[in-house]
Design an enzyme around this catalytic site. Structure first.
Site, PDB file in Angstrom:
ATOM      1  N   CYS A 144      -6.487   5.099   0.028  1.00 39.54           N
ATOM      2  CA  CYS A 144      -7.326   4.754   1.307  1.00 39.54           C
ATOM      3  C   CYS A 144      -8.593   3.841   0.866  1.00 39.54           C
ATOM      4  O   CYS A 144      -9.511   4.133   0.459  1.00 39.54           O
ATOM      5  CB  CYS A 144      -7.773   5.802   2.337  1.00 39.54           C
TER       6      CYS A 144
ATOM      7  N   LYS B 117      -1.657  10.042  -4.354  1.00 41.03           N
ATOM      8  CA  LYS B 117      -1.163   8.847  -3.504  1.00 41.03           C
ATOM      9  C   LYS B 117      -2.373   7.749  -3.919  1.00 41.03           C
ATOM     10  O   LYS B 117      -3.596   8.065  -3.764  1.00 41.03           O
ATOM     11  CB  LYS B 117      -1.231   8.989  -2.028  1.00 41.03           C
TER      12      LYS B 117
ATOM     13  N   GLN C 126      -2.336  16.230   2.954  1.00 41.41           N
ATOM     14  CA  GLN C 126      -3.235  15.258   2.047  1.00 41.41           C
ATOM     15  C   GLN C 126      -4.975  15.566   2.388  1.00 41.41           C
ATOM     16  O   GLN C 126      -5.406  15.905   3.342  1.00 41.41           O
ATOM     17  CB  GLN C 126      -2.925  13.843   2.562  1.00 41.41           C
TER      18      GLN C 126
ATOM     19  N   ASN D 259       5.324   2.552  -1.922  1.00 39.60           N
ATOM     20  CA  ASN D 259       4.946   2.497  -0.431  1.00 39.60           C
ATOM     21  C   ASN D 259       4.317   1.274  -0.150  1.00 39.60           C
ATOM     22  O   ASN D 259       4.071   0.456  -1.044  1.00 39.60           O
ATOM     23  CB  ASN D 259       3.695   3.590  -0.174  1.00 39.60           C
ATOM     24  N   GLY D 260       4.765   0.691   1.114  1.00 39.80           N
ATOM     25  CA  GLY D 260       4.175  -0.557   1.248  1.00 39.80           C
ATOM     26  C   GLY D 260       5.116  -1.644   1.654  1.00 39.80           C
ATOM     27  O   GLY D 260       5.864  -1.862   0.962  1.00 39.80           O
TER      28      GLY D 260
ATOM     29  N   HIS E 240       1.233   2.975  -3.429  1.00 35.89           N
ATOM     30  CA  HIS E 240       1.040   1.614  -2.624  1.00 35.89           C
ATOM     31  C   HIS E 240       1.026   0.341  -3.195  1.00 35.89           C
ATOM     32  O   HIS E 240       0.133   0.085  -3.977  1.00 35.89           O
ATOM     33  CB  HIS E 240      -0.067   1.954  -1.510  1.00 35.89           C
TER      34      HIS E 240
END
Length: 575
Positions: free
Chosen positions: A251, A293, A215, A382-383, A341
């Site tokens: 992020c 992502k 990443q 995700n999550g 996410h």
């Protein structure tokens, strides 16, 4: 026709034939540099990992360098006939196949956790589980390469104590000398960011790399392109070989999102993201997949409060914005794989990363709808997923879902996911054929520590134990999470981790101290044997999984209630 004319025609034909042969060879050699499996056709042949870590490595490269030299790529090499096969395309296709087939369970990128040591631990438990690296900032890679290029003209200067490229071992010094000869700069510091661990000993073909995604973080297309070229330098050199590259658009940390539209803030600029991934594709010469992502959105156009968000924000409008982001990025033709996410990212500086992981509502339905609406793309969810059973549940609920990404639960209790291959990948063919001998895979945690010890000893042979010991040890501290005496085991590991630094400090202060010369692998094994029972050490993944199922049924763990192990890990992380 006279003899002289025939002779002239014959000579001309020979010259044309030689020129064509030379052109074809040059193209093949250059394209194949990016793949270690084709190393025999490259300018510099790449030895096995064993040879790279031996004292004979320098001789191996000197033999190649005596008759060959590296030259930078020329665009003219790509202007010949389209009939000539491009190995980069074949390599990308193979890596894409490996990426898709390994994505049913993936380890989420986590700063200070998903380093090469922890990823190596995961590879000992699972052949398939896709691992993501910690995020690596593009500007850090560029800065280190440029600085190294300035310093590499004077090798002596790079060996002084004041220079970051001082060498912790003879092996590193030899390898760095070859870096300078081959690429005109020292790669030793960059290896701390990008190097992958040597494959486990039970992997029969030592060029095999565990499926891993690197990443990258950044917001400047040119910088991401240059950073990707740095990755390719280290790939060609044999230090790494990633399955894919991933752009961080998820992020929400102010440290990331507040610096030049970095991380989740990029979701507000999908056109910029499109340019970035195109730059990354150019940087790696289309030799590997590029993925993204992201979150399901941000709070860019409203002030977030949980009550306001749940009552006033339209699901249709929010999903429409997410679709716009996906479509814009995918229109590049570069990205076809997304990791989502299923929460929005709140970019308010008062909102911490921990808040962003817990407070915004999870909306799995968005990810499932993306799977339905965009069948030519692949998506991972995700999550909020804590257990292997929950991973399987999500995959069963949405058959088109490519995979589930797990972060904290896997980092806090990796052994609880040791049955991933048997439960999630039973019907998935191995991309690597017979490279992975399943019968030799560790059958319990005692065997895992034995195999991990080989990795630990090799790392300390190449790197400075004072700097690297704590990272090596940290990776295995959660191996006995939730087990009797697990805390005592972790305390013992902490003492082992501090030994090299303690001894170095004593030597600097001219204090007498008993020097520990025992290999770190033996110290690790002694700690486990002393504190952990034989029953726990020899328990198989199947037996452990059945115990976890029994416990989870009794405790009725759901996706909305975090397990005790995860909560304890989170609290320790905050300290």
């Amino acid at each position: 026709m006279s003899f002289s004319v025939l002779y002239l025609i014959e000579e001309t034909a020979m010259i044309i034939s030689l020129l064509f042969s030379f052109s074809f060879t040059s193209i093949s050699a250059f394209n194949m540099m990016s793949m270690s499996r084709y190393a025999s056709a490259s300018f510099i042949s790449v030895p096995s990992p064993k040879a790279r870590s031996s004292i004979h490595m320098k001789k191996h490269y000197q033999k190649n360098l005596s008759s060959r030299s590296y030259s930078p790529p020329s665009s003219a090499l790509f202007s010949t006939s389209s009939d000539i096969p491009n190995p980069s395309i074949n390599n990308r296709q193979q890596k894409t196949k490996q990426l898709i087939s390994s994505s049913k369970l993936s380890l989420a990128p986590m700063m200070e956790y998903t380093d090469r040591h922890f990823r190596h631990l995961i590879s000992l438990m699972s052949e398939k589980t896709l691992c993501y690296t910690e995020m690596v900032a593009a500007n850090a890679l560029i800065h280190e390469r440029r600085e190294s290029m300035q310093n590499s003209t004077d090798v002596k200067n790079s060996q002084t104590n004041d220079n970051p490229y001082s060498y912790p071992s003879v092996i590193m010094q030899q390898e760095s000398a070859i870096d300078i000869q081959t690429y005109n700069y020292d790669m030793s510091y960059l290896r701390r960011f990008l190097q992958q661990a040597k494959p486990p000993s039970f992997v029969t073909h030592q060029q095999h790399r565990h499926p891993t995604v690197l990443q990258l973080g950044g917001s400047d297309p040119n910088m991401l392109q240059e950073a990707t070229s740095v990755v390719m330098d280290l790939t060609n050199r044999g230090y790494c070989d990633y399955t894919a590259l991933n752009l961080n658009c998820g992020c929400p940390s102010p440290k990331v999102a507040g610096k030049g539209c970095f991380g989740a803030a990029l979701m507000n600029e999908p056109t910029l993201v499109k340019k970035i991934v195109e730059g990354m594709d150019k940087g790696c010469e289309s030799s590997m997949p590029i993925t993204v992502k992201c979150r399901i959105g941000t709070d860019d156009d409203f002030v977030f409060t949980k009550k306001n968000y749940e009552s006033n924000i339209s699901d249709e409008e929010e999903y429409s914005k997410l679709c716009h982001f996906i479509e814009t990025v995918a229109s590049s033709g570069v990205v076809t794989d997304f990791q989502i996410h299923a929460r929005i990212a709140v970019l308010n500086k008062k909102f911490s990363p921990a808040d962003n992981r817990q407070i915004p509502t999870l909306k799995y339905q968005y990810v499932r709808k993306l799977v339905e609406d965009y069948p030519t793309l692949t998506f991972s969810l995700n999550g909020g997923v804590d257990t292997l059973d929950q991973v399987k549940e999500q995959l069963d609920m949405c058959p088109g879902l490519n995979g589930v990404m797990v972060g904290r639960a896997l980092a806090s209790n990796p052994w609880s996911f040791a049955m991933a291959d048997e439960i999630l990948y039973r019907n998935v063919d191995s991309v690597d054929g017979d490279d992975y001998d399943r019968s030799k895979r560790p059958k319990n945690r005692l065997e895992i520590l034995q195999e991990y010890g080989k990795h630990a000893d090799l790392e300390e042979e190449v790197w400075d134990p004072v700097r690297i010991r704590r990272f090596i040890i940290k990776a295995i501290t959660p191996l006995f999470a939730g087990e009797p005496n697990g805390k005592k085991y972790r305390i013992a590991l902490d003492e082992i981790a501090g030994l090299p630094k303690k001894q170095a400090a004593a030597e600097r202060n001219n204090r007498e101290v008993s020097k520990v010369t025992t290999p770190v692998s033996e110290l690790i094994m002694n700690a486990a044997l002393h504190h952990i029972s034989e029953e726990v050490l020899l328990r198989t993944p199947q037996e452990s999984y059945e115990r976890l199922l029994f416990q989870s049924n009794n405790q009725r763990i759901s996706s909305s209630v975090r397990s005790t192990v995860v909560r304890e890990w989170q609290e320790a992380r905050r300290e």
